[in-house]
Design an enzyme around this catalytic site. Structure first.
Site, PDB file in Angstrom:
ATOM      1  N   GLY A   1      50.407  49.996 -61.993  1.00 25.45           N
ATOM      2  CA  GLY A   1      49.015  49.935 -62.394  1.00 25.45           C
ATOM      3  C   GLY A   1      48.121  49.224 -61.402  1.00 25.45           C
ATOM      4  O   GLY A   1      48.576  48.696 -60.383  1.00 25.45           O
TER       5      GLY A   1
ATOM      6  N   GLY B   1      49.632  46.293 -59.078  1.00 25.40           N
ATOM      7  CA  GLY B   1      50.888  45.706 -59.501  1.00 25.40           C
ATOM      8  C   GLY B   1      51.799  46.807 -59.960  1.00 25.40           C
ATOM      9  O   GLY B   1      51.503  47.996 -59.803  1.00 25.40           O
TER      10      GLY B   1
ATOM     11  N   ASP C   1      58.846  40.714 -66.292  1.00 23.07           N
ATOM     12  CA  ASP C   1      58.215  40.912 -64.980  1.00 23.07           C
ATOM     13  C   ASP C   1      57.712  39.586 -64.418  1.00 23.07           C
ATOM     14  O   ASP C   1      56.578  39.477 -63.957  1.00 23.07           O
ATOM     15  CB  ASP C   1      57.069  41.917 -65.102  1.00 23.07           C
TER      16      ASP C   1
ATOM     17  N   LEU D   1      40.982  44.176 -58.086  1.00 24.70           N
ATOM     18  CA  LEU D   1      41.659  42.892 -57.905  1.00 24.70           C
ATOM     19  C   LEU D   1      43.041  43.075 -57.279  1.00 24.70           C
ATOM     20  O   LEU D   1      43.713  42.087 -56.984  1.00 24.70           O
ATOM     21  CB  LEU D   1      41.804  42.169 -59.244  1.00 24.70           C
ATOM     22  N   GLY D   2      43.452  44.314 -57.098  1.00 29.32           N
ATOM     23  CA  GLY D   2      44.755  44.560 -56.504  1.00 29.32           C
ATOM     24  C   GLY D   2      45.585  45.474 -57.383  1.00 29.32           C
ATOM     25  O   GLY D   2      45.145  45.959 -58.430  1.00 29.32           O
TER      26      GLY D   2
ATOM     27  N   LYS E   1      43.739  45.757 -66.579  1.00 29.03           N
ATOM     28  CA  LYS E   1      44.815  46.481 -65.915  1.00 29.03           C
ATOM     29  C   LYS E   1      44.862  47.898 -66.471  1.00 29.03           C
ATOM     30  O   LYS E   1      44.890  48.096 -67.687  1.00 29.03           O
ATOM     31  CB  LYS E   1      46.167  45.806 -66.107  1.00 29.03           C
TER      32      LYS E   1
END
Length: 262
Positions: A19, A16, A129, A13-14, A40
């Site tokens: 992670g 960040g 964050d 999913l990408g 994550k």
């Protein structure tokens, strides 16, 4: 990576701060009525001490009752990697939406993130964050996700521990230079995010995504600038969020003021 523990990954999913995110099938043991969850996996080394500290943070986070927070489901550790799962929202985030939201819907999502932050602050927690990538979209508005656990694994975090340097524009400069995370730091992040959602630019202009150190240098050396095209009430709220920490509005006040813009 095909999976972790009993989570079978469907696709990435990408990435960040510190992670990677994956769409995963819900393991049968998880008592939630969904087909998929988001997982994550933190890249920071997960010692037993850090693992226990992170689990305590997630437990406290999950105990906060707010419809504006993404629900965490589970946490674990495998081969020195800490991971946690949470509900999956397919509409994406303010940073990467499946369908670009209308301006009013984007502002509403920021206001909802502020309501989530207010609930955390009332419970004695700081998110650490807040940025567009951590404001997930739903049909009802926005949901704040991804408690800043990277800082749990690197206590005493300063500039070098902030993770992806291309996201420093959302971090209170006092934190970047070694200050503590406090609720006012979350409010700074909300103000910067509102500015970007409404104007399309950051308070430091468009930072170089490919050169994190240059982005960091600009954030620390240049005072934030409010786009003169912003409507006066929006500019006033952003300015208040960027003021001295002790004079910033609370997250709840931010949400109430932002509600008037939609």
């Amino acid at each position: 990576m095909q999976g972790i523990a009993d989570y079978e990954f469907v696709r990435p999913l990408g990435s960040g701060n510190h992670g990677q995110y994956f769409l995963a099938r819900r393991p049968p043991r998880l008592p939630v009525d969904v087909e998929h969850v988001a997982v994550k996996v933190l890249s920071a080394e997960s010692t037993e001490v850090a693992f226990r500290r992170a689990v305590r943070e997630l437990t406290a986070f999950s105990a906060v009752q707010s419809p504006y927070l993404v629900s965490p489901y589970d946490a674990g550790q495998q081969d020195g990697k800490f991971f946690y799962s949470m509900e999956y929202l397919p509409a994406g985030s303010l940073a990467n939406p499946a369908t670009p939201p209308k301006p009013a819907d984007a502002i509403r999502a920021v206001a909802d993130a502020a309501r989530a932050a207010a609930a955390l602050h009332e419970a004695g927690l700081v998110h650490r964050d807040i940025k567009p990538g951590n404001v997930l979209l739903s049909s009802a508005g926005g949901r704040l996700s991804d408690l800043g656990l990277a800082q749990v694994f690197t206590e005493g975090v300063t500039i070098t521990g902030m993770g992806a340097l291309d996201s420093v524009e959302y971090v209170d400069p006092a934190v970047l230079t070694g200050g503590r995370f406090v609720p006012a730091a979350d409010v700074w992040s909300l103000g910067v995010m509102l500015h970007r959602v409404v104007s399309g630019t950051g308070v430091h202009g468009d930072l170089p995504a490919a050169d994190g150190l240059l982005a960091l240098r600009r954030v620390l050396s240049e005072a934030p600038r409010i786009d003169p095209s912003l409507p006066a009430p929006v500019a006033d709220l952003v300015g208040d969020c960027l003021g001295p920490a002790g004079q910033r509005p609370t997250a709840a006040t931010f949400a109430a003021r932002a509600d008037a813009f939609v």
